[in-house]
Design an enzyme around this catalytic site. Structure first.
Site, PDB file in Angstrom:
ATOM      1  N   HIS A 157      39.979  38.294  33.489  1.00  0.00           N
ATOM      2  CA  HIS A 157      38.851  38.636  32.186  1.00  0.00           C
ATOM      3  C   HIS A 157      38.459  36.706  31.593  1.00  0.00           C
ATOM      4  O   HIS A 157      37.524  37.034  31.847  1.00  0.00           O
ATOM      5  CB  HIS A 157      39.540  39.599  31.605  1.00  0.00           C
ATOM      6  CG  HIS A 157      38.774  39.612  30.459  1.00  0.00           C
ATOM      7  ND1 HIS A 157      37.652  41.524  31.112  1.00  0.00           N
ATOM      8  CD2 HIS A 157      38.479  39.447  29.187  1.00  0.00           C
ATOM      9  CE1 HIS A 157      37.084  41.020  29.751  1.00  0.00           C
ATOM     10  NE2 HIS A 157      37.174  39.883  28.754  1.00  0.00           N
ATOM     11  N   GLU A 158      40.017  36.552  31.800  1.00  0.00           N
ATOM     12  CA  GLU A 158      39.669  35.844  30.905  1.00  0.00           C
ATOM     13  C   GLU A 158      38.905  33.871  32.000  1.00  0.00           C
ATOM     14  O   GLU A 158      37.782  33.698  31.108  1.00  0.00           O
ATOM     15  CB  GLU A 158      40.636  34.493  30.456  1.00  0.00           C
ATOM     16  CG  GLU A 158      41.675  35.872  29.248  1.00  0.00           C
ATOM     17  CD  GLU A 158      40.280  36.120  27.983  1.00  0.00           C
ATOM     18  OE1 GLU A 158      39.265  35.425  27.879  1.00  0.00           O
ATOM     19  OE2 GLU A 158      40.354  36.918  27.752  1.00  0.00           O
ATOM     20  N   HIS A 161      35.292  35.139  31.918  1.00  0.00           N
ATOM     21  CA  HIS A 161      33.885  35.017  30.334  1.00  0.00           C
ATOM     22  C   HIS A 161      33.733  33.656  30.666  1.00  0.00           C
ATOM     23  O   HIS A 161      32.602  33.348  30.513  1.00  0.00           O
ATOM     24  CB  HIS A 161      35.239  34.652  29.801  1.00  0.00           C
ATOM     25  CG  HIS A 161      35.091  35.857  28.897  1.00  0.00           C
ATOM     26  ND1 HIS A 161      34.322  36.916  28.157  1.00  0.00           N
ATOM     27  CD2 HIS A 161      36.217  36.683  28.264  1.00  0.00           C
ATOM     28  CE1 HIS A 161      34.395  38.257  28.367  1.00  0.00           C
ATOM     29  NE2 HIS A 161      36.215  38.425  28.086  1.00  0.00           N
ATOM     30  N   GLU A 190      31.671  41.612  27.359  1.00  0.00           N
ATOM     31  CA  GLU A 190      33.342  42.715  27.850  1.00  0.00           C
ATOM     32  C   GLU A 190      33.273  43.185  28.855  1.00  0.00           C
ATOM     33  O   GLU A 190      34.140  43.216  30.333  1.00  0.00           O
ATOM     34  CB  GLU A 190      34.026  42.947  26.728  1.00  0.00           C
ATOM     35  CG  GLU A 190      33.885  42.436  25.484  1.00  0.00           C
ATOM     36  CD  GLU A 190      35.168  40.364  25.961  1.00  0.00           C
ATOM     37  OE1 GLU A 190      35.795  40.935  26.523  1.00  0.00           O
ATOM     38  OE2 GLU A 190      35.147  40.009  25.140  1.00  0.00           O
TER      39      GLU A 190
END
Length: 263
Positions: A157-158, A161, A190
């Site tokens: 997820h990071e 981004h 997100e």
């Protein structure tokens, strides 16, 4: 370009890649100055664990998106797909020898000095990332998750981004958009990062079934995140899960072939 609510919205990028990295370095310098005493050693078991997982995820980014070769497109504004990172499309394009017709937007990843640092804070169940490739993981998150697959979900997820340049977008939204729109668009980044992360972890050989379980364990601590339950529901949708499972099976099959070849 992302779609939602029946309407397609083209989101414009804010700032240059150099601006992104400068911003990331500035933010990280502040964190290092004030919290470096809580940084765990790179030899600490938690640090070794997250870095091994991250290495596999980044290998998948390099392998499946062919960053150096520039023959895959990651996103916004792409006429090929309406998500920032479609690993499935990139892989199929490579197999068929038919690169995406859109313009690649991945040069911001060139030479990125990725680094994952574990910070001792058992009360913080979370992680954060910056445009220059630095990722911080709090021990509270590691204590909250059980398996490498679940940890891979949040690390991916990071990474997502950074790949999608979400920090740059968020700066623009927070600076120029009125409150309701600001919240709406940042929440969408997100959601987008969750989707990207599940595809990325699957392509790296981590079980995507762990993704909904991992995000459901999280408690949204600000207005920009949906509840863990809602995030899990979105990732559990058949279309998204089936796509991730296909990538997962291919990754496992590829690893099995490599083992047999070496034998």
């Amino acid at each position: 370009m992302s779609s939602g609510g029946g309407r397609v919205v083209r989101r414009r990028r804010c700032g240059s890649f150099a601006d992104d990295r400068e911003y990331g370095e500035s933010c990280f310098a502040f964190v290092r100055k004030n919290h470096s005493s809580k940084f765990l050693s790179s030899l600490h078991p938690d640090s070794v664990r997250v870095n091994l997982i991250t290495s596999q995820l980044l290998d998948a980014v390099q392998r499946n998106l062919d960053i150096k070769g520039r023959d895959a497109s990651l996103v916004h504004g792409s006429p090929c797909k309406d998500t920032s990172l479609d690993v499935r499309h990139a892989i199929q394009s490579k197999k068929q020898g038919k690169p995406c017709r859109s313009q690649p937007q991945i040069s911001h990843l060139d030479g990125l000095d990725w680094e994952v640092i574990v910070v001792k804070n058992d009360g913080h169940v979370g992680a954060m990332s910056w445009p220059h490739g630095k990722i911080i993981v709090f021990t509270g998150l590691l204590n909250h998750l059980e398996t490498d697959d679940e940890i891979a979900t949040l690390l991916a997820h990071e990474i997502a981004h950074v790949v999608a340049r979400h920090p740059s977008e968020s700066i623009m939204y927070k600076k120029w958009f009125p409150f309701p729109l600001k919240v709406h668009f940042i929440r969408r980044t997100e959601i987008e990062a969750d989707h990207m992360a599940m595809l990325l972890m699957a392509a790296a050989g981590f079980d995507p079934h762990a993704a909904p379980k991992a995000v459901e364990k999280l408690i949204g601590n600000d207005i920009y995140h949906l509840s863990g339950k809602k995030r899990a529901q979105l990732l559990s949708r058949a279309k998204i899960m089936d796509e991730a499972l296909e990538l997962y099976k291919e990754a496992k099959s590829s690893k099995a072939s490599e083992v047999n070849f070496n034998l």
